[in-house]
Design an enzyme around this catalytic site. Structure first.
Site, PDB file in Angstrom:
ATOM      1  N   ASN A   9       0.973  -1.495   0.264  1.00 25.81           N
ATOM      2  CA  ASN A   9      -0.123   0.554  -0.352  1.00 25.81           C
ATOM      3  C   ASN A   9       0.881   0.943   0.375  1.00 25.81           C
ATOM      4  O   ASN A   9       1.907   1.320   1.095  1.00 25.81           O
ATOM      5  CB  ASN A   9      -1.339  -0.056   0.668  1.00 25.81           C
ATOM      6  CG  ASN A   9      -1.665   1.216   1.161  1.00 25.81           C
ATOM      7  OD1 ASN A   9      -1.904   2.190   0.388  1.00 25.81           O
ATOM      8  ND2 ASN A   9      -2.146   0.947   2.433  1.00 25.81           N
ATOM      9  N   LYS A  11       0.151   4.079  -0.686  1.00 25.23           N
ATOM     10  CA  LYS A  11       0.255   5.612   0.336  1.00 25.23           C
ATOM     11  C   LYS A  11      -0.297   7.030  -0.960  1.00 25.23           C
ATOM     12  O   LYS A  11       0.448   6.619  -2.105  1.00 25.23           O
ATOM     13  CB  LYS A  11       0.122   5.816   1.993  1.00 25.23           C
ATOM     14  CG  LYS A  11      -0.273   4.589   2.665  1.00 25.23           C
ATOM     15  CD  LYS A  11       0.209   4.763   4.137  1.00 25.23           C
ATOM     16  CE  LYS A  11       0.319   3.395   4.852  1.00 25.23           C
ATOM     17  NZ  LYS A  11       0.269   4.244   5.837  1.00 25.23           N
ATOM     18  N   HIS A  96      -9.459   1.330   4.915  1.00 22.48           N
ATOM     19  CA  HIS A  96      -8.025   1.622   5.438  1.00 22.48           C
ATOM     20  C   HIS A  96      -8.507   2.278   6.535  1.00 22.48           C
ATOM     21  O   HIS A  96      -9.112   3.385   7.084  1.00 22.48           O
ATOM     22  CB  HIS A  96      -6.986   2.159   4.163  1.00 22.48           C
ATOM     23  CG  HIS A  96      -6.015   1.657   4.876  1.00 22.48           C
ATOM     24  ND1 HIS A  96      -5.467   2.899   6.175  1.00 22.48           N
ATOM     25  CD2 HIS A  96      -4.575   1.190   4.794  1.00 22.48           C
ATOM     26  CE1 HIS A  96      -3.449   2.774   6.205  1.00 22.48           C
ATOM     27  NE2 HIS A  96      -3.838   1.623   5.434  1.00 22.48           N
ATOM     28  N   GLU A  98      -6.594   5.105   7.937  1.00 20.32           N
ATOM     29  CA  GLU A  98      -6.171   6.499   7.457  1.00 20.32           C
ATOM     30  C   GLU A  98      -7.752   7.072   6.942  1.00 20.32           C
ATOM     31  O   GLU A  98      -7.397   8.107   7.254  1.00 20.32           O
ATOM     32  CB  GLU A  98      -5.471   6.339   7.075  1.00 20.32           C
ATOM     33  CG  GLU A  98      -3.846   5.656   7.364  1.00 20.32           C
ATOM     34  CD  GLU A  98      -3.058   5.528   6.580  1.00 20.32           C
ATOM     35  OE1 GLU A  98      -2.651   6.109   5.807  1.00 20.32           O
ATOM     36  OE2 GLU A  98      -2.090   5.259   7.667  1.00 20.32           O
ATOM     37  N   GLU A 168      -5.984  -4.520  10.100  1.00 17.44           N
ATOM     38  CA  GLU A 168      -4.842  -4.070  10.928  1.00 17.44           C
ATOM     39  C   GLU A 168      -4.877  -2.661  11.319  1.00 17.44           C
ATOM     40  O   GLU A 168      -5.619  -2.621  11.551  1.00 17.44           O
ATOM     41  CB  GLU A 168      -4.462  -2.504   9.915  1.00 17.44           C
ATOM     42  CG  GLU A 168      -3.865  -3.651   7.803  1.00 17.44           C
ATOM     43  CD  GLU A 168      -3.548  -2.795   7.438  1.00 17.44           C
ATOM     44  OE1 GLU A 168      -2.632  -2.378   6.752  1.00 17.44           O
ATOM     45  OE2 GLU A 168      -4.328  -1.187   6.954  1.00 17.44           O
ATOM     46  N   GLY A 174       2.318   2.266  10.294  1.00 21.85           N
ATOM     47  CA  GLY A 174       3.155   3.594  10.250  1.00 21.85           C
ATOM     48  C   GLY A 174       4.137   3.758  11.820  1.00 21.85           C
ATOM     49  O   GLY A 174       4.878   4.772  11.825  1.00 21.85           O
ATOM     50  N   SER A 214       3.497  -2.039  10.428  1.00 22.50           N
ATOM     51  CA  SER A 214       4.685  -2.185  10.784  1.00 22.50           C
ATOM     52  C   SER A 214       5.431  -3.679  10.118  1.00 22.50           C
ATOM     53  O   SER A 214       6.248  -4.437  11.048  1.00 22.50           O
ATOM     54  CB  SER A 214       5.099  -1.539  12.279  1.00 22.50           C
ATOM     55  OG  SER A 214       4.683  -0.649  12.305  1.00 22.50           O
TER      56      SER A 214
HETATM   57  C1  PEP Z   1      -0.774   0.125   5.977  1.00 21.04           C
HETATM   58  O1  PEP Z   1      -0.926   1.499   6.225  1.00 21.04           O
HETATM   59  O2  PEP Z   1      -1.721  -0.580   5.197  1.00 21.04           O
HETATM   60  C2  PEP Z   1       0.524  -0.404   6.339  1.00 21.04           C
HETATM   61  C3  PEP Z   1       0.156  -2.165   7.043  1.00 21.04           C
HETATM   62  O3  PEP Z   1       1.165   0.649   6.863  1.00 21.04           O
HETATM   63  P1  PEP Z   1       2.839  -0.134   7.559  1.00 21.04           P
HETATM   64  O4  PEP Z   1       3.387  -1.434   6.999  1.00 21.04           O
HETATM   65  O5  PEP Z   1       3.908   1.346   7.387  1.00 21.04           O
HETATM   66  O6  PEP Z   1       2.567  -0.204   8.875  1.00 21.04           O
END
Ligand code: PEP
Length: 252
Positions: A9, A11, A96, A98, A168, A174, A214
């Site tokens: 992803n 973003k 997601h 966000e 998630e 992040g 992460s």
């Molecule tokens: C995401 O936003 O889908 C995600 C998993 O981000 P990160 O791997 O940077 O934590």
């Protein structure tokens, strides 16, 4: 049988030339590889058509990071599911955290988006997950169950079977703070039971449930070794071809 999947992803990162370069790098890394998982990149809308031209879709799936909750019309600045599909993309990330957090997405809007994605032949990668407070106050199972029930449980078993789920935990996105492999397994197994109660064991067993938050080459192997973790949705680490491939190669 459910599939193992690693999906990036991106973003709101990379300009178009940077994105095309990154996609070409991932594509080149996959050219002579036989990964033990499907590999997908979800990229900004502006990049979809160009990236579709430079990748081998038999090795690398392409998706958008969102789509509109309307089919067409006076919705300035929005990008619809049919528009996404017309670029050659076949996946779309929906729900997601966000989008839920910064753009007010609710289960009601997500229901529309899922329906429009299906109508356009897109496979939703549907995200769910609790925030830190919910993890700490112990309501995280209820929160995740409600997210699935409210946005997806109106679907027929046939349609539900087309969805890829991504758990998630928002506190892990992040932040560098990964859920432990045991925490991931505990939730993934819970989610599979929730699906089994509604649609039966066969549908539950065939649903791919990805972990996101992460995830990196150093922790992917332990996470993916868990029986109910079918791969990852990868943010930061998908922006570098080498680290993304390190996660893809975590499946042995
Ligand atoms: C995401 O936003 O889908 C995600 C998993 O981000 P990160 O791997 O940077 O934590």
């Amino acid at each position: 049988m459910r599939k193992n999947i690693v999906a990036g992803n991106w973003k709101m990162n990379t300009t178009l030339p940077e994105g095309v370069k990154l996609a070409k790098e991932v594509n080149a890394a996959l050219a002579n590889a036989t990964p033990k998982c499907d590999v997908i990149i979800a990229v900004p809308f502006t990049h979809l058509a160009s990236i579709n031209e430079v990748i081998d879709k038999s090795k690398l799936g392409l998706g958008a990071e969102n789509c509109a909750d309307h089919r067409s019309g006076a919705y300035t600045g929005e990008v619809s599911a049919p528009m996404v599909a017309s670029t050659g993309a076949t996946y779309v990330i929906l729900g997601h955290s966000e989008r839920r957090q910064y753009y007010g997405e609710t289960s009601e809007t997500l229901k529309e988006k899922v329906a429009l994605a299906f109508e356009s032949g897109l496979t939703p990668i549907f995200c769910i997950g609790e925030v830190l407070e919910e993890r700490e106050n112990g309501t995280y199972f209820d929160v995740v169950k409600a997210q699935i029930e409210d946005a997806l449980f109106h679907l027929s078993a046939e349609d539900f079977s087309k969805i890829i789920l991504a758990y998630e935990p928002v506190w892990a996105i992040g932040t560098g703070k990964t859920a432990t492999d045991d925490q991931a397994q505990e939730m993934h197994s819970f989610i599979r039971n929730v699906i089994a109660e509604k649609y039966g064991k066969e549908v539950a067993d065939n649903t791919s449930i990805l972990y996101g938050g992460s995830c990196k080459p150093s922790n992917a192997k332990a996470l993916f070794a868990k029986p109910d973790v079918d791969g990852g949705l990868i943010g930061g680490a998908s922006l570098d071809a080498e680290s993304f491939m390190g996660i893809v190669n975590a499946f042995e």
